[in-house]
Every structure is written in C-alpha cells, then in structure tokens.
Design a protein around this motif. Structure first.
Motif, PDB file in Angstrom:
ATOM      1  N   ASN A  81       0.817  -1.219   0.000  1.00 38.90           N
ATOM      2  CA  ASN A  81       0.000   0.000   0.000  1.00 38.90           C
ATOM      3  C   ASN A  81       0.851   1.269   0.000  1.00 38.90           C
ATOM      4  O   ASN A  81       0.614   2.204   0.758  1.00 38.90           O
ATOM      5  CB  ASN A  81      -0.986  -0.002   1.170  1.00 38.90           C
ATOM      6  CG  ASN A  81      -2.306  -0.656   0.788  1.00 38.90           C
ATOM      7  OD1 ASN A  81      -2.431  -1.263  -0.270  1.00 38.90           O
ATOM      8  ND2 ASN A  81      -3.298  -0.523   1.643  1.00 38.90           N
ATOM      9  N   ARG A 117     -11.237  -2.859  -8.915  1.00 40.62           N
ATOM     10  CA  ARG A 117     -10.818  -2.029  -7.778  1.00 40.62           C
ATOM     11  C   ARG A 117      -9.458  -2.494  -7.274  1.00 40.62           C
ATOM     12  O   ARG A 117      -9.122  -3.679  -7.349  1.00 40.62           O
ATOM     13  CB  ARG A 117     -11.830  -2.118  -6.632  1.00 40.62           C
ATOM     14  CG  ARG A 117     -13.071  -1.292  -6.846  1.00 40.62           C
ATOM     15  CD  ARG A 117     -13.970  -1.283  -5.618  1.00 40.62           C
ATOM     16  NE  ARG A 117     -15.120  -0.419  -5.865  1.00 40.62           N
ATOM     17  CZ  ARG A 117     -15.156   0.872  -5.607  1.00 40.62           C
ATOM     18  NH1 ARG A 117     -14.093   1.461  -5.053  1.00 40.62           N
ATOM     19  NH2 ARG A 117     -16.220   1.582  -5.877  1.00 40.62           N
ATOM     20  N   TRP A 136      -7.081  -3.801  -4.754  1.00 41.74           N
ATOM     21  CA  TRP A 136      -7.072  -4.567  -3.499  1.00 41.74           C
ATOM     22  C   TRP A 136      -5.926  -4.020  -2.634  1.00 41.74           C
ATOM     23  O   TRP A 136      -6.130  -3.573  -1.534  1.00 41.74           O
ATOM     24  CB  TRP A 136      -6.919  -6.043  -3.835  1.00 41.74           C
ATOM     25  CG  TRP A 136      -6.767  -7.035  -2.728  1.00 41.74           C
ATOM     26  CD1 TRP A 136      -5.853  -8.036  -2.668  1.00 41.74           C
ATOM     27  CD2 TRP A 136      -7.571  -7.189  -1.547  1.00 41.74           C
ATOM     28  NE1 TRP A 136      -6.017  -8.788  -1.531  1.00 41.74           N
ATOM     29  CE2 TRP A 136      -7.071  -8.289  -0.834  1.00 41.74           C
ATOM     30  CE3 TRP A 136      -8.664  -6.490  -1.035  1.00 41.74           C
ATOM     31  CZ2 TRP A 136      -7.607  -8.712   0.384  1.00 41.74           C
ATOM     32  CZ3 TRP A 136      -9.206  -6.906   0.174  1.00 41.74           C
ATOM     33  CH2 TRP A 136      -8.688  -8.005   0.873  1.00 41.74           C
ATOM     34  N   TYR A 137      -4.726  -4.041  -3.169  1.00 40.18           N
ATOM     35  CA  TYR A 137      -3.609  -3.276  -2.615  1.00 40.18           C
ATOM     36  C   TYR A 137      -2.459  -3.323  -3.611  1.00 40.18           C
ATOM     37  O   TYR A 137      -2.548  -3.999  -4.639  1.00 40.18           O
ATOM     38  CB  TYR A 137      -3.182  -3.755  -1.226  1.00 40.18           C
ATOM     39  CG  TYR A 137      -2.571  -5.137  -1.135  1.00 40.18           C
ATOM     40  CD1 TYR A 137      -1.194  -5.318  -1.099  1.00 40.18           C
ATOM     41  CD2 TYR A 137      -3.371  -6.270  -1.023  1.00 40.18           C
ATOM     42  CE1 TYR A 137      -0.623  -6.582  -0.976  1.00 40.18           C
ATOM     43  CE2 TYR A 137      -2.824  -7.534  -0.898  1.00 40.18           C
ATOM     44  CZ  TYR A 137      -1.446  -7.686  -0.878  1.00 40.18           C
ATOM     45  OH  TYR A 137      -0.905  -8.926  -0.750  1.00 40.18           O
ATOM     46  N   ASN A 148      -5.765  -5.911   5.353  1.00 33.99           N
ATOM     47  CA  ASN A 148      -6.739  -5.105   4.616  1.00 33.99           C
ATOM     48  C   ASN A 148      -8.130  -5.106   5.250  1.00 33.99           C
ATOM     49  O   ASN A 148      -8.896  -4.174   5.040  1.00 33.99           O
ATOM     50  CB  ASN A 148      -6.849  -5.591   3.167  1.00 33.99           C
ATOM     51  CG  ASN A 148      -5.826  -4.932   2.273  1.00 33.99           C
ATOM     52  OD1 ASN A 148      -4.881  -4.318   2.753  1.00 33.99           O
ATOM     53  ND2 ASN A 148      -6.000  -5.049   0.974  1.00 33.99           N
ATOM     54  N   PHE A 192     -15.579  -4.545  -0.156  1.00 38.59           N
ATOM     55  CA  PHE A 192     -14.341  -3.773  -0.183  1.00 38.59           C
ATOM     56  C   PHE A 192     -14.486  -2.683  -1.245  1.00 38.59           C
ATOM     57  O   PHE A 192     -13.926  -2.774  -2.351  1.00 38.59           O
ATOM     58  CB  PHE A 192     -13.162  -4.689  -0.525  1.00 38.59           C
ATOM     59  CG  PHE A 192     -12.862  -5.736   0.515  1.00 38.59           C
ATOM     60  CD1 PHE A 192     -12.158  -5.417   1.664  1.00 38.59           C
ATOM     61  CD2 PHE A 192     -13.274  -7.057   0.339  1.00 38.59           C
ATOM     62  CE1 PHE A 192     -11.859  -6.389   2.622  1.00 38.59           C
ATOM     63  CE2 PHE A 192     -12.978  -8.027   1.285  1.00 38.59           C
ATOM     64  CZ  PHE A 192     -12.275  -7.689   2.433  1.00 38.59           C
ATOM     65  N   ASP A 193     -15.226  -1.652  -0.916  1.00 37.20           N
ATOM     66  CA  ASP A 193     -15.502  -0.628  -1.935  1.00 37.20           C
ATOM     67  C   ASP A 193     -15.446   0.791  -1.372  1.00 37.20           C
ATOM     68  O   ASP A 193     -16.021   1.713  -1.948  1.00 37.20           O
ATOM     69  CB  ASP A 193     -16.852  -0.877  -2.605  1.00 37.20           C
ATOM     70  CG  ASP A 193     -18.031  -0.807  -1.639  1.00 37.20           C
ATOM     71  OD1 ASP A 193     -17.808  -0.573  -0.430  1.00 37.20           O
ATOM     72  OD2 ASP A 193     -19.174  -0.990  -2.096  1.00 37.20           O
ATOM     73  N   PHE A 237     -10.074   1.279  -1.193  1.00 35.59           N
ATOM     74  CA  PHE A 237     -10.066   0.350  -2.317  1.00 35.59           C
ATOM     75  C   PHE A 237     -10.586   1.077  -3.559  1.00 35.59           C
ATOM     76  O   PHE A 237     -11.694   0.810  -4.031  1.00 35.59           O
ATOM     77  CB  PHE A 237     -10.913  -0.882  -1.997  1.00 35.59           C
ATOM     78  CG  PHE A 237     -10.540  -1.542  -0.695  1.00 35.59           C
ATOM     79  CD1 PHE A 237      -9.435  -2.374  -0.618  1.00 35.59           C
ATOM     80  CD2 PHE A 237     -11.274  -1.309   0.462  1.00 35.59           C
ATOM     81  CE1 PHE A 237      -9.079  -2.974   0.594  1.00 35.59           C
ATOM     82  CE2 PHE A 237     -10.935  -1.899   1.669  1.00 35.59           C
ATOM     83  CZ  PHE A 237      -9.829  -2.743   1.735  1.00 35.59           C
TER      84      PHE A 237
END
Length: 284
Positions: A72, A103, A105-106, A255, A269-270, A274
């Motif tokens: 990250n 999207r 995730w990392y 996460n 996860f939005d 993310f």
C-alpha cells in the motif's frame, strides 16, 4: 500511457482463462518508467508524500541483498497511486476478470537487489518462493482477483524474472502454497507438486520495460536470483472484481482493518481504501 483499445482481445482473454496469466504490450513510456524508478528511490529513503504511512512499512535489513517489499505504497507516493489506479490497468484487469469494474485490493513495490555473480545461490535472499496469492487473501468471497506486475527494466531469468505454472489456477487453493518468503524454491516446488498431484511446468515471464504481466490469484508463481549488477524493480497492482466482499475464513489480512473496527460478513471492499481503477459507470 497507452489506451487499452485493441490491447486485449477475446483471444487474449481465452489465453488467460486457459493458462492463468497474460503478458501485455508495453503500457508505460520511458518518462513514466523513470518516474516509477524515482518513486522507488523515494520510498526506500522514507521520503513520503503527505504525513501518513503505508499499511506495511519497509524495515531496512542489514543484508543489502535482501528482497525489499512494501504494501500500500499508494498511500504515501503520488506516482504509485497514479500507476496502480490507472484506467489502463483497470480496464485490462476488468476484462480478464469478466467484471464491470476493477478495484485496487492493494499494491506492492518490490526491489530485488542484484548479486553481480553467475554462481547460483539456492537460498538467495532475493528469491520469492512459489506461492498462490489467494492463499493470503481468503478473506475475500472470490478467488477471481488478478495481479498486474509492471517491469521497470527489461526483465528475464538473468535478473530474476517471475515464472508461473500455466494452468495452476485450476488446481484450487493449495495450503502448501503460502511460501512467498521461503527462499528454497526446489523444496517448495516439491511440496506443492506433491499436494496438487499435477504435472509441474514452469514458464518464465520475459518482459520489456513498461510491459505488465497479469496473473490469476490462484496461479502458482515465484522468482529466482538476480544475477545482474543492477536491482530488478517492479510496481505491482492487485485488483479485484465488482462485488468483492469480506468472508471470514480465518485467513484475514491487514486489509480487513480498512473496512472499519467491526467488519461484517458480506461487507464490500468498496470504500476509499479500495479505489476503482476502472468501471463501466466511469466510462458513461
């Protein structure tokens, strides 16, 4: 950065579905590559944009030949943020995942030092053990995630390129494939091959600077020693499809903390941690 029109075809998608990986054309130009290389320099020097910190901070090792990895880093470097949330990567990833959205995730920024020797070190501190990404990500409700690995120099077996096992994304999640930090590639390979009961075949992913390889979250991959005089640099974006949500399987990663203090089963996860790299709605 180039437009994705014409960069990924139905044939490309079928290749990915069959093999679990795909290599892009050159996506980033020389200036963008240089900016990402400079981002590496700043990150390893703890020179951050803003006053925050990455999810996992790099800790300097006394061994100069040790692999460096940070998670990250888009939180603390504007160039990395621009790269890993780029619509080009996002659209390609969405296409490979058959999703209307991709999207982040990392991300990971990875530095593999050069050893400057032709002698093989079976336990080189730069080795990345054979593993499946999804073994670490079972807190998601799908294994249909994709990783984009961006080369910042020409990358082949001489400087420790990634290799994959084609078709291994169809083998399911293998508990023995959690060996990212195990430098003994041969012993890990033997263990995974025994658990899977499948024929093992390795394919090195040879990339030009600015190309990206994409692989499925279940595709077994790893990398060996960097024999060159120079470090092998990469920027990595892990991307997830529309609707990816939290599932408590007892394999939680850091996460999930980004969902809030009390994550719940089915929570997507939005949020802002993310960001969407691409969605069909963004194109309308």
């Amino acid at each position: 950065m180039k437009d994705t029109i014409g960069l990924i075809s139905q044939e490309d998608k079928e290749f990915y579905k069959t093999n679990g990986y795909w290599i892009s054309p050159v996506l980033f130009d020389e200036q963008e590559i240089e900016e990402m290389r400079q981002a590496h320099d700043r990150i390893w020097s703890f020179d951050y944009d803003g006053d925050g910190y990455p999810l996992e901070e790099w800790r300097k090792s006394s061994n100069p030949k040790m692999l460096r990895k940070i998670d990250n880093s888009w939180w603390i470097n504007d160039t990395i943020r621009k790269t890993v949330t780029s619509p080009v990567l996002g659209r390609i990833a969405a296409g490979l995942m058959d999703s209307t959205e991709a999207r982040l995730w990392y991300d990971q920024v990875i530095y593999k030092p050069g050893t400057g020797t032709s002698e093989k070190d079976a336990l080189s501190p730069g080795n990345v053990g054979w593993h499946q990404d999804y073994i670490y990500w079972q807190c998601t409700n799908t294994d249909n995630l994709v990783t984009a690995w961006i080369a910042l120099q020409d990358t082949d077996l001489t400087n420790g390129c990634m290799s994959v096992v084609p078709g291994s994304h169809k083998w399911g999640a293998l508990e023995g494939s959690d060996a990212f930090f195990n430098r003994d590639l041969e012993s890990v390979k033997a263990r995974i091959a025994e658990e899977s009961g499948k024929e093992w075949k390795e394919v090195p992913l040879l990339l030009k600077a600015g190309q990206a390889s994409f692989h499925h979250a279940l595709t077994i991959h790893g990398s060996g020693q960097n024999y060159s005089e120079h470090p092998r640099l990469s920027v990595v974006a892990h991307l997830m499809p529309h609707g990816t949500a939290y599932k408590n399987r007892g394999h939680n990663v850091d996460n999930i903390r980004l969902l809030g203090p009390r994550p719940k089963e089915g929570q997507r996860f939005d949020n802002e941690y993310f960001p969407a790299a691409y969605s069909e709605e963004m194109q309308q």
